[in-house]
Design a protein around this motif. Structure first.
Motif, short mmCIF file in Angstrom:
data_model
loop_
_atom_site.label_atom_id
_atom_site.label_comp_id
_atom_site.label_asym_id
_atom_site.label_seq_id
_atom_site.Cartn_x
_atom_site.Cartn_y
_atom_site.Cartn_z
N ARG A 139 41.87 28.10 47.72
CA ARG A 139 41.76 29.21 48.31
C ARG A 139 40.86 30.45 47.03
O ARG A 139 40.90 29.89 45.28
CB ARG A 139 43.14 30.13 48.38
CG ARG A 139 43.72 30.31 47.29
CD ARG A 139 45.13 30.92 47.18
NE ARG A 139 45.90 31.04 46.88
CZ ARG A 139 47.09 30.88 46.87
NH1 ARG A 139 48.17 31.33 47.96
NH2 ARG A 139 48.25 30.89 45.72
N ASP A 140 40.23 31.67 47.92
CA ASP A 140 39.00 32.02 46.70
C ASP A 140 40.61 33.47 45.64
O ASP A 140 41.93 33.23 45.77
CB ASP A 140 38.80 33.43 47.49
CG ASP A 140 37.90 32.20 48.23
OD1 ASP A 140 37.39 31.34 48.57
OD2 ASP A 140 36.90 32.90 48.99
N GLY A 141 39.91 33.35 44.51
CA GLY A 141 40.61 33.75 43.64
C GLY A 141 40.29 35.11 42.60
O GLY A 141 38.94 35.14 43.40
N TRP A 142 41.23 35.76 42.05
CA TRP A 142 40.94 37.82 42.12
C TRP A 142 41.49 37.76 40.62
O TRP A 142 41.93 36.94 40.34
CB TRP A 142 41.34 38.46 43.34
CG TRP A 142 40.71 38.46 44.43
CD1 TRP A 142 41.00 38.13 45.17
CD2 TRP A 142 39.84 39.05 45.03
NE1 TRP A 142 40.24 37.75 46.79
CE2 TRP A 142 39.71 38.85 45.70
CE3 TRP A 142 38.83 40.58 44.10
CZ2 TRP A 142 38.64 39.49 46.58
CZ3 TRP A 142 38.18 40.68 45.06
CH2 TRP A 142 37.90 40.62 45.78
N HIS A 143 40.48 38.53 39.61
CA HIS A 143 41.19 38.43 38.64
C HIS A 143 40.58 40.39 38.28
O HIS A 143 40.09 41.29 38.38
CB HIS A 143 40.80 38.21 37.46
CG HIS A 143 39.49 38.75 36.63
ND1 HIS A 143 38.91 37.36 36.02
CD2 HIS A 143 39.51 39.36 36.10
CE1 HIS A 143 37.91 38.07 35.43
NE2 HIS A 143 38.00 38.91 35.28
N PHE A 144 41.91 40.68 37.84
CA PHE A 144 42.17 42.52 37.99
C PHE A 144 42.37 42.07 36.04
O PHE A 144 43.39 42.84 35.83
CB PHE A 144 43.14 43.11 38.80
CG PHE A 144 43.15 42.69 39.82
CD1 PHE A 144 41.92 42.96 40.93
CD2 PHE A 144 43.34 41.40 40.34
CE1 PHE A 144 41.80 42.98 41.96
CE2 PHE A 144 43.68 40.69 41.88
CZ PHE A 144 42.67 41.66 42.42
N ALA A 145 41.46 42.74 35.17
CA ALA A 145 41.44 43.39 34.46
C ALA A 145 41.36 45.44 33.88
O ALA A 145 40.27 45.60 34.53
CB ALA A 145 40.66 42.91 33.28
N LEU A 146 42.80 45.34 32.62
CA LEU A 146 42.30 46.73 32.04
C LEU A 146 42.62 46.84 31.10
O LEU A 146 42.66 45.68 30.45
CB LEU A 146 43.17 47.52 32.97
CG LEU A 146 43.17 49.04 32.59
CD1 LEU A 146 42.27 49.83 32.85
CD2 LEU A 146 45.10 49.54 33.12
N GLY A 147 41.39 47.78 30.02
CA GLY A 147 41.40 47.65 28.82
C GLY A 147 41.28 49.21 28.08
O GLY A 147 40.65 49.56 28.60
N GLY A 148 41.63 49.01 26.83
CA GLY A 148 40.88 50.16 26.33
C GLY A 148 40.82 49.78 24.74
O GLY A 148 40.89 49.29 24.38
N THR A 149 39.45 50.96 24.31
CA THR A 149 39.08 50.52 22.88
C THR A 149 39.20 52.02 22.10
O THR A 149 38.80 53.00 22.20
CB THR A 149 37.20 49.94 23.32
OG1 THR A 149 37.18 48.92 23.77
CG2 THR A 149 36.72 49.90 21.13
#
Length: 434
Positions: free
Chosen positions: A320-330
């Protein structure tokens, strides 16, 4: 009932052999849906959040060629990422049934746990962005898309399911960007992708080699991207990557008591997934803190079947199709130091069909990193990520492995258990502008 000797020569069908190397290449180039981003350590330190728009070094061109419009100096980035995979099989039971003339002659079962089938590999990268004028920029990069291996001991009881699997892939990219106006930039890139792989499988306890394969292939892909700048502190990026159908040429050899088959030459046609990524970057209130995020779609559903030029359709998949969800700070602490953190949730491509050779699951990425500025035009990036996988139920079977075809003797094997794969990634990049 008597036992069946496993010391006779073994013959595996042509379709089974082609399927074996195809599984090796398709699963490990992206690790069964585990799309590993090893292009930069700045990205590694923020769980790759915002990678399609941040443009803090030249490696951004590998995710979105339009980001080259954000550079006003020639920029070079070179580095390496170390990947340590940790693969475990637990609560596993291996079953073997031996048949003679269609009748069950022998049946046995045993524990098939394995502590660590992972390995350590190094993935280098190099990126160069050259602004031509205020509107145009060009770039070139070279990096390893993926390099990993799983290596089960030759004495592992279920080594027909999981022996040695090794893949290395390489990408050469050529890109160009154009700044339309103060807000919009466009980019386009060409990708030349090459991959090499090895696969070894045996049957125990005789150590009879079922197959030994070396294969290599290549294909052409492209990528498109755009950057929209609201102002100097807020921007968005959108990037699309077309992945080619890899033509993999294999030398397939089988060795038992005598050499009974091979080498078999065929060309595998392996469809790889397209990808679409949206990223955002926000420098908050002109402060030292920036927020960034990404959402990426990976079209694994395209890998619904595998075929070869001579053998035709080999097998159907249920990916099946995949997803990624990313959150970050600098955080820009001072003139010397920048710190990063990030989190990513990455979904599995596998659904009903699972494997102990390259375990796959939903994963969480926990990341941190830093940049130390050596001078106004040079710095060093450090990145670290811990990848936490999940327990996955595995049920694999090989219904027919002929032992003595003339006498109608064959074995049927099966393994049931739980697999888990974690990983550690860390590395350094040197960046310079001139």
């Amino acid at each position: 009932m008597g036992t069946v000797s496993f010391n006779h020569s073994l013959r595996i069908t042509r379709n089974t052999s082609i399927f074996g190397i195809a599984t090796l290449l398709s699963q490990q180039v992206f690790s069964a849906g585990f799309q590993l981003n090893a292009q930069s350590n700045a990205g590694l330190g923020r769980a790759f959040s915002g990678d399609a728009v941040i443009a803090d070094n030249a490696s951004s061109m590998s995710r979105n060629p339009a980001t080259m419009s954000l550079f006003n100096q020639t920029s070079l980035s070179v580095g390496v990422i170390r990947l340590q995979s940790m693969v475990e099989v637990k609560d596993a039971v291996y079953q073997r049934d031996a048949y003679r003339q269609g009748e069950l002659a022998y049946s046995s079962s045993a524990a098939a746990n394995y502590n660590d089938a992972g390995n350590t590999v190094f993935a280098p990268n190099l990126h160069l962005v050259i602004p031509i004028d205020k509107a145009f920029a060009v770039g070139v990069n070279a990096y390893s898309n993926f390099g990993t291996s799983t290596d089960y001991d030759s004495h592992y009881i279920a080594s027909e399911f999981a022996g040695k699997s090794e893949v290395k892939s390489y990408n050469l990219g050529l890109s160009a960007s154009y700044r339309v106006d103060e807000q919009i930039s466009l980019g386009i890139g060409l990708d030349i992708i090459a991959a090499t792989g090895k696969l070894e499988r045996q049957i125990q306890p005789s150590h009879t080699q079922l197959l030994a394969i070396e294969a290599k292939g290549w294909g052409l892909g492209f990528n498109l991207g755009t950057v929209y700048e609201i102002d100097e502190n807020n921007r968005f990026g959108l990037a699309y990557r077309y992945s080619p159908e890899i033509e993999a040429y294999g030398d397939i050899d089988y060795v038992g008591y005598t050499k009974v088959a091979g080498p078999i030459d065929d060309t595998l046609l392996i469809p790889l997934p397209d990808m679409l990524e949206f990223s955002g970057f926000h420098q908050l209130n002109h402060s030292k803190f920036a927020l960034h995020y990404s959402v990426q779609w990976i079209g694994w559903k395209t890998f619904d079947r595998l075929r070869a030029e001579q053998s035709g359709q080999i097998c159907r998949y249920e990916w099946r199709d995949g997803w990624h969800f990313a959150l970050g700070g600098t955080w820009n602490l001072d003139k010397r130091w920048t710190l990063r953190v990030g989190y990513m949730y990455d979904t599995s491509a596998q659904h009903k069909l699972t494997s102990i050779s390259v375990p796959d699951s939903h994963r969480q990425f926990f990341s941190f990193g830093s940049t130390y500025r050596l001078s106004i035009d040079s710095d060093i990036d450090f990145g670290f990520t811990y990848v936490l996988g999940q327990d996955v139920d595995v049920d694999e079977a090989k219904p027919i492995i002929p032992v003595d075809p003339m006498n109608g003797s064959y074995i049927s094997t099966r393994i049931q258990g739980v697999s888990r794969a974690n990983a550690l990634l860390m590395g350094l990049n040197y960046n310079i502008r001139f």
